[in-house]
Scaffold this active site. Structure first.
Site, PDB file in Angstrom:
ATOM      1  N   ARG A  79      34.476  30.075 125.567  1.00 16.36           N
ATOM      2  CA  ARG A  79      34.179  28.656 125.366  1.00 16.36           C
ATOM      3  C   ARG A  79      35.046  27.798 126.284  1.00 16.36           C
ATOM      4  O   ARG A  79      36.261  27.987 126.331  1.00 16.36           O
ATOM      5  CB  ARG A  79      34.474  28.284 123.913  1.00 16.36           C
ATOM      6  CG  ARG A  79      33.613  27.231 123.330  1.00 16.36           C
ATOM      7  CD  ARG A  79      33.560  27.345 121.817  1.00 16.36           C
ATOM      8  NE  ARG A  79      34.835  27.709 121.229  1.00 16.36           N
ATOM      9  CZ  ARG A  79      35.706  26.838 120.714  1.00 16.36           C
ATOM     10  NH1 ARG A  79      35.453  25.552 120.732  1.00 16.36           N
ATOM     11  NH2 ARG A  79      36.822  27.258 120.170  1.00 16.36           N
ATOM     12  N   LEU A 104      30.439  38.951 117.946  1.00 14.78           N
ATOM     13  CA  LEU A 104      31.687  38.927 117.164  1.00 14.78           C
ATOM     14  C   LEU A 104      32.225  37.507 117.027  1.00 14.78           C
ATOM     15  O   LEU A 104      33.184  37.269 116.302  1.00 14.78           O
ATOM     16  CB  LEU A 104      32.760  39.800 117.840  1.00 14.78           C
ATOM     17  CG  LEU A 104      32.364  41.189 118.342  1.00 14.78           C
ATOM     18  CD1 LEU A 104      33.589  41.935 118.852  1.00 14.78           C
ATOM     19  CD2 LEU A 104      31.678  41.981 117.258  1.00 14.78           C
ATOM     20  N   SER A 107      30.546  40.735 107.198  1.00 13.36           N
ATOM     21  CA  SER A 107      31.893  40.821 106.632  1.00 13.36           C
ATOM     22  C   SER A 107      31.876  41.155 105.147  1.00 13.36           C
ATOM     23  O   SER A 107      30.988  40.711 104.398  1.00 13.36           O
ATOM     24  CB  SER A 107      32.566  39.459 106.825  1.00 13.36           C
ATOM     25  OG  SER A 107      33.666  39.329 105.966  1.00 13.36           O
ATOM     26  N   GLU A 159      33.652  39.791 103.132  1.00 18.05           N
ATOM     27  CA  GLU A 159      33.811  38.499 102.452  1.00 18.05           C
ATOM     28  C   GLU A 159      32.487  38.084 101.794  1.00 18.05           C
ATOM     29  O   GLU A 159      32.479  37.297 100.858  1.00 18.05           O
ATOM     30  CB  GLU A 159      34.295  37.454 103.478  1.00 18.05           C
ATOM     31  CG  GLU A 159      34.617  36.071 102.950  1.00 18.05           C
ATOM     32  CD  GLU A 159      35.869  35.978 102.057  1.00 18.05           C
ATOM     33  OE1 GLU A 159      36.697  36.906 102.066  1.00 18.05           O
ATOM     34  OE2 GLU A 159      35.983  34.972 101.340  1.00 18.05           O
ATOM     35  N   TYR A 176      32.919  30.224 104.532  1.00 19.38           N
ATOM     36  CA  TYR A 176      32.861  31.294 105.541  1.00 19.38           C
ATOM     37  C   TYR A 176      31.943  32.418 105.054  1.00 19.38           C
ATOM     38  O   TYR A 176      31.085  32.905 105.799  1.00 19.38           O
ATOM     39  CB  TYR A 176      34.278  31.833 105.791  1.00 19.38           C
ATOM     40  CG  TYR A 176      34.325  33.122 106.584  1.00 19.38           C
ATOM     41  CD1 TYR A 176      34.328  33.108 107.976  1.00 19.38           C
ATOM     42  CD2 TYR A 176      34.362  34.352 105.929  1.00 19.38           C
ATOM     43  CE1 TYR A 176      34.365  34.300 108.697  1.00 19.38           C
ATOM     44  CE2 TYR A 176      34.395  35.537 106.644  1.00 19.38           C
ATOM     45  CZ  TYR A 176      34.398  35.503 108.017  1.00 19.38           C
ATOM     46  OH  TYR A 176      34.422  36.683 108.728  1.00 19.38           O
ATOM     47  N   LYS A 195      28.437  33.784 106.656  1.00 21.63           N
ATOM     48  CA  LYS A 195      28.249  35.189 107.053  1.00 21.63           C
ATOM     49  C   LYS A 195      26.993  35.787 106.398  1.00 21.63           C
ATOM     50  O   LYS A 195      26.301  36.597 106.994  1.00 21.63           O
ATOM     51  CB  LYS A 195      29.481  36.024 106.688  1.00 21.63           C
ATOM     52  CG  LYS A 195      30.632  35.872 107.680  1.00 21.63           C
ATOM     53  CD  LYS A 195      30.356  36.645 108.974  1.00 21.63           C
ATOM     54  CE  LYS A 195      31.454  36.488 109.992  1.00 21.63           C
ATOM     55  NZ  LYS A 195      31.132  37.070 111.299  1.00 21.63           N
ATOM     56  N   ARG A 240      46.303  40.973 115.606  1.00 21.65           N
ATOM     57  CA  ARG A 240      45.801  40.066 114.584  1.00 21.65           C
ATOM     58  C   ARG A 240      46.481  38.701 114.718  1.00 21.65           C
ATOM     59  O   ARG A 240      47.699  38.618 114.997  1.00 21.65           O
ATOM     60  CB  ARG A 240      46.122  40.686 113.226  1.00 21.65           C
ATOM     61  CG  ARG A 240      45.450  40.054 112.033  1.00 21.65           C
ATOM     62  CD  ARG A 240      43.976  40.051 112.136  1.00 21.65           C
ATOM     63  NE  ARG A 240      43.321  40.255 110.859  1.00 21.65           N
ATOM     64  CZ  ARG A 240      42.151  39.717 110.553  1.00 21.65           C
ATOM     65  NH1 ARG A 240      41.522  38.943 111.405  1.00 21.65           N
ATOM     66  NH2 ARG A 240      41.589  39.958 109.390  1.00 21.65           N
ATOM     67  N   ARG A 258      49.474  39.940 109.392  1.00 17.06           N
ATOM     68  CA  ARG A 258      50.331  39.603 110.543  1.00 17.06           C
ATOM     69  C   ARG A 258      51.394  38.589 110.143  1.00 17.06           C
ATOM     70  O   ARG A 258      52.522  38.627 110.642  1.00 17.06           O
ATOM     71  CB  ARG A 258      49.458  39.052 111.683  1.00 17.06           C
ATOM     72  CG  ARG A 258      50.222  38.879 112.984  1.00 17.06           C
ATOM     73  CD  ARG A 258      50.470  40.209 113.688  1.00 17.06           C
ATOM     74  NE  ARG A 258      51.494  40.142 114.716  1.00 17.06           N
ATOM     75  CZ  ARG A 258      51.339  39.612 115.913  1.00 17.06           C
ATOM     76  NH1 ARG A 258      50.176  39.086 116.256  1.00 17.06           N
ATOM     77  NH2 ARG A 258      52.332  39.609 116.776  1.00 17.06           N
ATOM     78  N   ARG A 266      43.767  29.632  97.415  1.00 15.65           N
ATOM     79  CA  ARG A 266      42.412  29.228  97.819  1.00 15.65           C
ATOM     80  C   ARG A 266      41.627  28.654  96.640  1.00 15.65           C
ATOM     81  O   ARG A 266      41.842  29.086  95.498  1.00 15.65           O
ATOM     82  CB  ARG A 266      41.686  30.439  98.404  1.00 15.65           C
ATOM     83  CG  ARG A 266      42.415  30.916  99.648  1.00 15.65           C
ATOM     84  CD  ARG A 266      41.786  32.115 100.298  1.00 15.65           C
ATOM     85  NE  ARG A 266      42.573  32.427 101.499  1.00 15.65           N
ATOM     86  CZ  ARG A 266      42.289  33.378 102.347  1.00 15.65           C
ATOM     87  NH1 ARG A 266      41.229  34.139 102.168  1.00 15.65           N
ATOM     88  NH2 ARG A 266      43.042  33.579 103.412  1.00 15.65           N
TER      89      ARG A 266
HETATM   90  O1  G4F Z   1      44.364  37.876 105.641  1.00 14.94           O
HETATM   91  P1  G4F Z   1      43.431  36.955 104.971  1.00 14.94           P
HETATM   92  O2  G4F Z   1      43.462  35.538 105.414  1.00 14.94           O
HETATM   93  O3  G4F Z   1      41.999  37.613 105.127  1.00 14.94           O
HETATM   94  P2  G4F Z   1      40.594  37.405 104.358  1.00 14.94           P
HETATM   95  O4  G4F Z   1      40.510  36.078 103.719  1.00 14.94           O
HETATM   96  O5  G4F Z   1      40.401  38.580 103.462  1.00 14.94           O
HETATM   97  O6  G4F Z   1      39.557  37.431 105.548  1.00 14.94           O
HETATM   98  C1  G4F Z   1      39.624  38.391 106.585  1.00 14.94           C
HETATM   99  O7  G4F Z   1      38.845  39.518 106.266  1.00 14.94           O
HETATM  100  C2  G4F Z   1      37.443  39.263 106.111  1.00 14.94           C
HETATM  101  C3  G4F Z   1      36.787  40.591 105.733  1.00 14.94           C
HETATM  102  O8  G4F Z   1      36.670  40.656 104.325  1.00 14.94           O
HETATM  103  C4  G4F Z   1      36.888  38.693 107.391  1.00 14.94           C
HETATM  104  F1  G4F Z   1      35.563  38.470 107.259  1.00 14.94           F
HETATM  105  C5  G4F Z   1      37.628  37.410 107.726  1.00 14.94           C
HETATM  106  O9  G4F Z   1      37.143  36.880 108.954  1.00 14.94           O
HETATM  107  C6  G4F Z   1      39.104  37.722 107.860  1.00 14.94           C
HETATM  108  O10 G4F Z   1      39.261  38.604 108.948  1.00 14.94           O
HETATM  109  O11 G4F Z   1      43.680  36.948 103.393  1.00 14.94           O
HETATM  110  C7  G4F Z   1      43.719  38.137 102.642  1.00 14.94           C
HETATM  111  C8  G4F Z   1      44.207  37.833 101.239  1.00 14.94           C
HETATM  112  C9  G4F Z   1      43.482  36.687 100.529  1.00 14.94           C
HETATM  113  O12 G4F Z   1      43.189  37.073  99.223  1.00 14.94           O
HETATM  114  C10 G4F Z   1      44.497  35.550 100.507  1.00 14.94           C
HETATM  115  O13 G4F Z   1      44.378  34.665  99.400  1.00 14.94           O
HETATM  116  O14 G4F Z   1      45.574  37.441 101.303  1.00 14.94           O
HETATM  117  C11 G4F Z   1      45.781  36.364 100.406  1.00 14.94           C
HETATM  118  N1  G4F Z   1      46.961  35.592 100.823  1.00 14.94           N
HETATM  119  C12 G4F Z   1      48.056  35.371 100.047  1.00 14.94           C
HETATM  120  N2  G4F Z   1      48.931  34.597 100.713  1.00 14.94           N
HETATM  121  C13 G4F Z   1      47.120  34.971 101.997  1.00 14.94           C
HETATM  122  C14 G4F Z   1      48.366  34.332 101.934  1.00 14.94           C
HETATM  123  N3  G4F Z   1      46.329  34.905 103.097  1.00 14.94           N
HETATM  124  C15 G4F Z   1      46.788  34.200 104.160  1.00 14.94           C
HETATM  125  N4  G4F Z   1      46.019  34.136 105.265  1.00 14.94           N
HETATM  126  N5  G4F Z   1      48.003  33.542 104.131  1.00 14.94           N
HETATM  127  C16 G4F Z   1      48.831  33.580 103.033  1.00 14.94           C
HETATM  128  O15 G4F Z   1      49.907  32.977 103.030  1.00 14.94           O
END
Ligand code: G4F
Length: 327
Positions: free
Chosen positions: A33, A78, A127, A129, A151, A155, A186, A193, A281
């Protein structure tokens, strides 16, 4: 030489997939992009030899132009806004890019395919998700979809649009329902990460806490390098189809913290972790665990990297990266 076009080539999966296809002798094109995209150099340095073409998932005419220039045998879609938390704040944009963007790439591919005698194969990055408030454990290709975020809803649209193009136009269009997949590439906004970077900084004395949201959510985490192989395998099948790609094992955020701190040889991880509402969330996906039997039986695919090795790989990478920054 087989030609492939990858949208989302600047992301974790795009880079691994481009490397895989180049290693197989493909000529690889990537959609990028904007003229001055800061990730341009990252792609050129990571996967030299890839041709980058500018276009936008929300602009079908730019995609028609890119398809005509790349003349691909395989299209891997992707590209998406992929950070779930962001999708509540930007639901409309997420719907346009992550949802309608799929329709735009499908339509541009269909129009391009009509100009060539060879079959053009299409991969959609669906996904886990989409399972959201899970209706079955573990989740399979047949599990009812119940998305819990804008999201996830976007999807689902892309997933069904891919099936619809397969059924309406006989397109070789496959959808990979990928569970969470991680790596040292990541983005730092994702929890794995965020944790591996923070643990490395705590170990080096550069930080004294990590602030997170829900620690009880469970995810089926695999290694992104393994998952891009599944994408490629799907497009090598005689018939297009949908496949769950997962490890079949689930771990909580607490398990992730324990594994990451253990990899850095820190035992008492709880004293470094604080929870904050900011990272909670509006609706959570509590439990994801996939059944990838179909992929194992039909594609011969299985994950190679387990959870502990994945977390260890990420922490090791971040220890090296963070040490280099302070040197
Ligand atoms: O790492 P996450 O942000 O990934 P999420 O939401 O599962 O989504 C990823 O995986 C999907 C496949 O199922 C993809 F489609 C999507 O594009 C992406 O790659 O969060 C994972 C979990 C969640 O339950 C979130 O509430 O971690 C929990 N979490 C707790 N504390 C947190 C945090 N997530 C993030 N990002 N940051 C936090 O501080």
């Amino acid at each position: 030489m087989t030609r492939a076009l990858i949208t989302g080539i600047t992301g974790q999966d795009g880079l691994y997939l481009a490397e895989l296809l180049v290693s197989k002798g493909y000529e690889v094109f990537g959609l990028i992009r904007g003229q001055n995209n800061p990730k341009y150099d990252l792609v050129r340095q990571t996967v030299p030899g890839v041709t980058l073409l500018t276009g936008d998932l929300t602009d079908v005419s730019s995609l028609v132009r890119v398809l005509a220039a790349a003349q691909p045998d395989e299209v891997y879609n992707l590209g998406a806004i992929s950070f779930v938390a962001y999708s509540w704040e930007n639901a409309s944009l997420t719907s346009d890019v992550t949802g309608k963007g799929v329709l735009n790439v499908l339509e541009a591919t269909r129009l391009y395919a009509a100009t060539t005698t060879s079959e053009v194969r299409f991969y959609q990055a669906s996904s886990s998700e989409m399972f959201g408030k899970v209706q079955q454990v573990p989740q399979t290709e047949a599990t009812l979809l119940w998305p819990r975020s804008p999201y996830g809803v976007a999807k689902v649209f892309g997933h069904y649009m891919t099936i619809n193009y397969r059924e309406s136009y006989g397109m070789h269009a496959s959808s990979g329902i990928l569970f969470n997949h991680e790596s040292p590439r990541r983005g730092p906004e994702f929890v794995t990460r965020k944790v591996s970077q923070a643990v490395a900084r705590i170990k080096l004395g550069l930080k004294d806490e990590i602030v997170l949201g829900n620690l009880d959510a469970k995810r089926d985490w695999g290694f992104a390098g393994d998952y891009v192989e599944a994408m490629w395998l799907m497009l090598q099948q005689p018939e297009a189809d949908d496949y769950v790609i997962a490890t079949g094992k689930t771990h909580s955020i607490r398990d992730l913290l324990a594994a990451a701190f253990a990899a850095a040889e820190i035992d008492d991880w709880e004293r470094y972790v604080r929870q904050d509402e900011r990272f909670m969330r509006p609706a959570e996906v509590d439990l994801l665990v996939g059944d990838a039997s179909k992929a194992r039986e039909r594609l011969g695919w299985k994950p190679r990297v387990d959870f502990e090795s994945l977390v260890g790989m990420m922490v090791e990478n971040d220890l090296a990266e963070q040490s280099a920054l302070v040197r």
